[in-house]
Design an enzyme around this catalytic site. Structure first.
Site, PDB file in Angstrom:
ATOM      1  N   SER A 143       2.072  -2.459 -24.649  1.00  0.00           N
ATOM      2  CA  SER A 143       0.945  -2.449 -24.623  1.00  0.00           C
ATOM      3  C   SER A 143       0.624  -1.674 -25.285  1.00  0.00           C
ATOM      4  O   SER A 143       1.237  -0.578 -25.975  1.00  0.00           O
ATOM      5  CB  SER A 143       0.382  -2.169 -23.265  1.00  0.00           C
ATOM      6  OG  SER A 143      -1.422  -1.936 -23.198  1.00  0.00           O
ATOM      7  N   TYR A 200      -1.761   3.360 -16.088  1.00  0.00           N
ATOM      8  CA  TYR A 200      -1.251   2.237 -17.217  1.00  0.00           C
ATOM      9  C   TYR A 200      -1.331   3.166 -18.224  1.00  0.00           C
ATOM     10  O   TYR A 200       0.140   2.864 -18.753  1.00  0.00           O
ATOM     11  CB  TYR A 200      -2.906   1.490 -16.329  1.00  0.00           C
ATOM     12  CG  TYR A 200      -1.906   0.547 -17.710  1.00  0.00           C
ATOM     13  CD1 TYR A 200      -1.683  -1.220 -17.362  1.00  0.00           C
ATOM     14  CD2 TYR A 200      -2.598   0.393 -19.213  1.00  0.00           C
ATOM     15  CE1 TYR A 200      -1.828  -2.116 -17.737  1.00  0.00           C
ATOM     16  CE2 TYR A 200      -2.023  -1.122 -19.731  1.00  0.00           C
ATOM     17  CZ  TYR A 200      -1.956  -2.397 -19.533  1.00  0.00           C
ATOM     18  OH  TYR A 200      -1.558  -3.516 -20.071  1.00  0.00           O
TER      19      TYR A 200
HETATM   20  P1  NAD Z   1      -1.275 -11.143 -15.506  1.00  0.00           P
HETATM   21  O1  NAD Z   1      -1.673 -10.711 -14.209  1.00  0.00           O
HETATM   22  O2  NAD Z   1      -2.006 -12.644 -15.833  1.00  0.00           O
HETATM   23  O3  NAD Z   1       0.054 -11.541 -14.963  1.00  0.00           O
HETATM   24  C1  NAD Z   1       1.240 -10.883 -14.424  1.00  0.00           C
HETATM   25  C2  NAD Z   1       2.996 -11.314 -13.286  1.00  0.00           C
HETATM   26  O4  NAD Z   1       3.074 -10.156 -13.245  1.00  0.00           O
HETATM   27  C3  NAD Z   1       2.247 -12.247 -12.262  1.00  0.00           C
HETATM   28  O5  NAD Z   1       3.291 -13.623 -13.372  1.00  0.00           O
HETATM   29  C4  NAD Z   1       2.422 -11.872 -11.737  1.00  0.00           C
HETATM   30  O6  NAD Z   1       2.568 -12.617 -10.350  1.00  0.00           O
HETATM   31  C5  NAD Z   1       3.592 -10.876 -11.910  1.00  0.00           C
HETATM   32  N1  NAD Z   1       3.310  -9.706 -11.045  1.00  0.00           N
HETATM   33  C6  NAD Z   1       2.449  -8.817 -10.361  1.00  0.00           C
HETATM   34  N2  NAD Z   1       2.792  -7.263  -9.787  1.00  0.00           N
HETATM   35  C7  NAD Z   1       4.273  -7.752  -9.728  1.00  0.00           C
HETATM   36  C8  NAD Z   1       4.640  -7.432  -8.722  1.00  0.00           C
HETATM   37  N3  NAD Z   1       4.832  -6.402  -7.666  1.00  0.00           N
HETATM   38  N4  NAD Z   1       6.709  -8.448  -8.770  1.00  0.00           N
HETATM   39  C9  NAD Z   1       6.468  -9.347  -9.743  1.00  0.00           C
HETATM   40  N5  NAD Z   1       5.719  -9.817 -10.323  1.00  0.00           N
HETATM   41  C10 NAD Z   1       4.428  -9.263 -10.487  1.00  0.00           C
HETATM   42  O7  NAD Z   1      -1.200 -10.244 -16.603  1.00  0.00           O
HETATM   43  P2  NAD Z   1      -0.845 -10.290 -17.766  1.00  0.00           P
HETATM   44  O8  NAD Z   1      -1.979  -9.819 -19.047  1.00  0.00           O
HETATM   45  O9  NAD Z   1      -0.227 -11.577 -18.446  1.00  0.00           O
HETATM   46  O10 NAD Z   1       0.573  -9.162 -18.227  1.00  0.00           O
HETATM   47  C11 NAD Z   1       1.686  -9.070 -18.414  1.00  0.00           C
HETATM   48  C12 NAD Z   1       1.688  -8.046 -18.890  1.00  0.00           C
HETATM   49  O11 NAD Z   1       1.265  -7.553 -20.697  1.00  0.00           O
HETATM   50  C13 NAD Z   1       1.659  -6.536 -18.463  1.00  0.00           C
HETATM   51  O12 NAD Z   1       2.595  -5.820 -18.269  1.00  0.00           O
HETATM   52  C14 NAD Z   1       0.639  -5.842 -18.786  1.00  0.00           C
HETATM   53  O13 NAD Z   1       0.719  -4.673 -18.545  1.00  0.00           O
HETATM   54  C15 NAD Z   1       0.497  -6.264 -20.248  1.00  0.00           C
HETATM   55  N6  NAD Z   1      -0.305  -6.674 -21.287  1.00  0.00           N
HETATM   56  C16 NAD Z   1      -1.467  -7.172 -20.838  1.00  0.00           C
HETATM   57  C17 NAD Z   1      -2.829  -7.365 -22.554  1.00  0.00           C
HETATM   58  C18 NAD Z   1      -3.485  -7.909 -21.857  1.00  0.00           C
HETATM   59  O14 NAD Z   1      -4.329  -7.199 -22.521  1.00  0.00           O
HETATM   60  N7  NAD Z   1      -3.936  -8.924 -21.039  1.00  0.00           N
HETATM   61  C19 NAD Z   1      -2.645  -5.978 -22.477  1.00  0.00           C
HETATM   62  C20 NAD Z   1      -1.453  -5.492 -23.176  1.00  0.00           C
HETATM   63  C21 NAD Z   1      -0.500  -5.738 -22.357  1.00  0.00           C
END
Ligand code: NAD
Length: 256
Positions: free
Chosen positions: A139, A152
């Site tokens: 991130s 985080y």
């Molecule tokens: P999201 O909530 O849409 O998806 C998260 C995914 O992780 C889902 O498939 C969920 O079922 C799975 N998950 C959660 N806990 C779990 C566990 N204990 N075991 C297995 N699977 C699990 O979130 P997202 O925004 O798509 O985030 C995905 C990644 O991107 C994360 O690592 C997040 O930190 C990172 N990220 C997101 C953003 C953003 O703005 N959305 C920005 C930077 C980084």
């Protein structure tokens, strides 16, 4: 570029960024192991539209034994994990002195320790087969901090450190390890933060616009498909010497 004959495992790929990356990998010809909670059959059906083999494994990324079971399952099903995308992640927002200890432990386990476990278990097979790609979805919070995101930010900074070490330990091989550093992407993880803001402000549009305006100079969300395209580049031969990078795609967030 074709990824035909390659197997990719994407953690947390039933939604958001993970699903976006899985779709691009499938479009490029890879077979997929999906993981995550929620509507797994819908994610499998979406990814399967490109004609490759797609399976789902429900391992909880907080559980090292379940992670080992998932890697064994992938090896038994496909004989390889060529591309490992460490993407599963959760968020909790609270001041450090109010931060629930249980949330700290869960975020460190899922956002950081799981990356260690999948990597240590997938690397031996990559070394045997002489090729691999490990891409960690960190991130912009791996590069800079924000208030009320202690666990985080700590986990994501840790992921960038782990990425560098794995890149160094594989530097003379055809295995590379890199990290993506997205800014705001409109996924359920971020929608939850917009909803909390909206409840305070009583205005959903103002909540969304305010969230962007605070951090992301482009005032536009990053798209999961754009992160998928960057992933494809990192899987290509052109990226063979991209090693240990923390590649931001953040609408200018970290440029400030
Ligand atoms: P999201 O909530 O849409 O998806 C998260 C995914 O992780 C889902 O498939 C969920 O079922 C799975 N998950 C959660 N806990 C779990 C566990 N204990 N075991 C297995 N699977 C699990 O979130 P997202 O925004 O798509 O985030 C995905 C990644 O991107 C994360 O690592 C997040 O930190 C990172 N990220 C997101 C953003 C953003 O703005 N959305 C920005 C930077 C980084």
């Amino acid at each position: 570029m074709t990824l035909k004959g390659k197997t990719a495992l994407v953690t947390g790929s039933t939604s958001g960024i993970g699903l976006g990356i899985a779709l691009k990998l499938a479009e490029a010809g890879a077979d997929l192991v999906l993981n995550g909670f929620g509507d797994a059959p819908a994610a499998v059906a979406q990814v399967a539209q490109y004609g490759g083999r797609v399976v789902h494994h429900p391992a909880d990324m907080a559980d090292p034994q379940a992670i080992a079971g998932m890697i064994d399952f992938a090896l038994a099903e496909f004989g390889a994990v060529d591309i490992l995308i460490n993407n599963a992640g959760i968020q909790h927002v609270a001041a450090v002195e109010d931060f629930p200890v249980e949330r700290w432990d869960a975020i460190i386990a899922i956002n950081l320790s799981a990356v260690f476990h999948t990597t240590r278990l997938a690397l031996p097979g990559m070394r045997e087969r002489g090729w691999g790609r490990i891409i960690n979805v960190a991130s912009v919070h791996g590069l800079v901090g924000s208030r009320e995101k202690a666990a985080y930010v700590a986990a994501k900074h840790g992921v960038l450190g782990l990425t560098k070490v794995v890149a160094l330990e594989t530097a003379t091989t055809a295995i590379t390890c890199n990290a993506l550093c997205p800014g705001w992407v409109l996924t359920p993880l971020v929608q939850q933060q917009i909803d909390e803001r909206s409840a305070r402000l009583g205005d959903a549009d103002a909540a969304r616009e305010g969230l962007l305006a605070e951090k992301q100079p482009s005032l536009a969300f990053v798209e999961p498909a754009q992160l998928g395209e960057l992933t494809l580049f990192l899987c290509s031969d052109a990226a063979a010497q991209v090693r240990g990078a923390a590649w931001n795609m953040d609408g200018g967030w970290a440029a400030q």
